[in-house]
Design a protein around this motif. Structure first.
Motif, PDB file in Angstrom:
ATOM      1  N   GLU A 184      -8.146  11.566  -5.956  1.00  0.00           N
ATOM      2  CA  GLU A 184      -6.872  11.067  -5.443  1.00  0.00           C
ATOM      3  C   GLU A 184      -6.999   9.621  -4.976  1.00  0.00           C
ATOM      4  O   GLU A 184      -6.128   8.800  -5.222  1.00  0.00           O
ATOM      5  N   ARG A 185      -8.089   9.333  -4.285  1.00  0.00           N
ATOM      6  CA  ARG A 185      -8.310   7.971  -3.788  1.00  0.00           C
ATOM      7  C   ARG A 185      -8.505   6.996  -4.943  1.00  0.00           C
ATOM      8  O   ARG A 185      -8.004   5.875  -4.920  1.00  0.00           O
ATOM      9  N   TYR A 221       0.826  -1.207   0.000  1.00  0.00           N
ATOM     10  CA  TYR A 221       0.000   0.000   0.000  1.00  0.00           C
ATOM     11  C   TYR A 221       0.860   1.257   0.000  1.00  0.00           C
ATOM     12  O   TYR A 221       0.524   2.245  -0.647  1.00  0.00           O
ATOM     13  N   LEU A 240       1.380   4.870  -2.960  1.00  0.00           N
ATOM     14  CA  LEU A 240       1.128   6.272  -2.646  1.00  0.00           C
ATOM     15  C   LEU A 240       2.011   7.178  -3.496  1.00  0.00           C
ATOM     16  O   LEU A 240       3.068   6.762  -3.985  1.00  0.00           O
ATOM     17  N   SER A 241       1.613   8.423  -3.615  1.00  0.00           N
ATOM     18  CA  SER A 241       2.453   9.402  -4.296  1.00  0.00           C
ATOM     19  C   SER A 241       3.698   9.654  -3.440  1.00  0.00           C
ATOM     20  O   SER A 241       3.704   9.369  -2.233  1.00  0.00           O
ATOM     21  N   VAL A 283      -5.391   8.315   3.781  1.00  0.00           N
ATOM     22  CA  VAL A 283      -6.346   8.007   2.712  1.00  0.00           C
ATOM     23  C   VAL A 283      -7.656   8.771   2.945  1.00  0.00           C
ATOM     24  O   VAL A 283      -8.279   9.248   1.991  1.00  0.00           O
ATOM     25  N   MET A 288      -7.719  12.165   1.384  1.00  0.00           N
ATOM     26  CA  MET A 288      -7.643  12.268  -0.075  1.00  0.00           C
ATOM     27  C   MET A 288      -8.997  12.660  -0.658  1.00  0.00           C
ATOM     28  O   MET A 288     -10.037  12.312  -0.108  1.00  0.00           O
ATOM     29  N   TYR A 345      -5.143   6.361  -6.423  1.00  0.00           N
ATOM     30  CA  TYR A 345      -4.420   5.473  -5.506  1.00  0.00           C
ATOM     31  C   TYR A 345      -4.879   4.028  -5.712  1.00  0.00           C
ATOM     32  O   TYR A 345      -4.059   3.109  -5.827  1.00  0.00           O
ATOM     33  N   ASP A 384       2.824  11.789  -0.467  1.00  0.00           N
ATOM     34  CA  ASP A 384       2.125  11.055   0.587  1.00  0.00           C
ATOM     35  C   ASP A 384       3.066  10.105   1.323  1.00  0.00           C
ATOM     36  O   ASP A 384       2.959   9.934   2.538  1.00  0.00           O
ATOM     37  N   ARG A 427      -3.387   2.652  -8.844  1.00  0.00           N
ATOM     38  CA  ARG A 427      -1.968   2.277  -8.694  1.00  0.00           C
ATOM     39  C   ARG A 427      -1.841   0.951  -7.933  1.00  0.00           C
ATOM     40  O   ARG A 427      -0.999   0.118  -8.265  1.00  0.00           O
TER      41      ARG A 427
END
Length: 160
Positions: free
Chosen positions: A139-140, A55, A59-60, A132, A135, A143, A63, A146
């Motif tokens: 964004e979520r 996880y 993330l970016s 999270v 976000m 995520y 983050d 990804r």
């Protein structure tokens, strides 16, 4: 009679030769390491099958930095920084080296370390959930995409 002394090689030529040899050794070493380690698919399974790392890597960068900062801050608040980790391991080493060996003391040390790890995991889980939660929906969703991409890649490697 002719002069039998050999002309001296210019400094620039010697330096060029040295740099060339050093680069060749570096490239050969990198290729050998790659081949010996089996390439990128033989990375440590620690990160492949660790939920937290899975996880976290999705993330970016921003983050990830924020999570690390929050995690380190949480550890420091609890007095569980890297110094405490090292002290715990040194104490366990003393237990291992003691004569006579005290199996119960060793087991207690391992249990304490397991509890500390569980506490760190709980804290990490809460920090991740809070991150999270902050976000936006977009964004979520990014995520989640990804994570799904990483999961697809993992599934391909596991099937091999």
């Amino acid at each position: 009679m002719a002069d039998a002394t050999k002309p001296k090689t210019p400094l620039w030529m010697r330096l060029t030769l040295f740099v060339s040899i050093a680069l060749n050794v570096l490239v050969v070493g990198a290729i050998a390491g790659f081949l010996l380690m089996g390439g990128p698919d033989r990375r440590s399974d620690r990160d492949r099958f660790d939920f937290g790392a899975f996880y976290m890597r999705a993330l970016s960068e921003q983050d990830q930095r924020a999570l690390r900062r929050d995690f380190v801050s949480g550890l420091q608040k609890e007095g569980r920084d890297r110094g405490a980790f090292i002290a715990d391991l040194r104490a366990t080493l003393d237990t291992l080296r003691a004569t006579p060996f005290d199996a119960q003391a060793f087991e207690a040390a391992l249990a304490d370390q397991s509890r500390a790890r569980a506490e760190r995991e709980n804290m990490g889980r809460a920090i991740l959930a809070n991150r999270v939660a902050t976000m936006t929906n977009a964004e979520r969703a990014a995520y989640a995409d990804r994570i799904e991409d990483r999961l697809t890649e993992l599934a391909k490697r596991v099937r091999r």
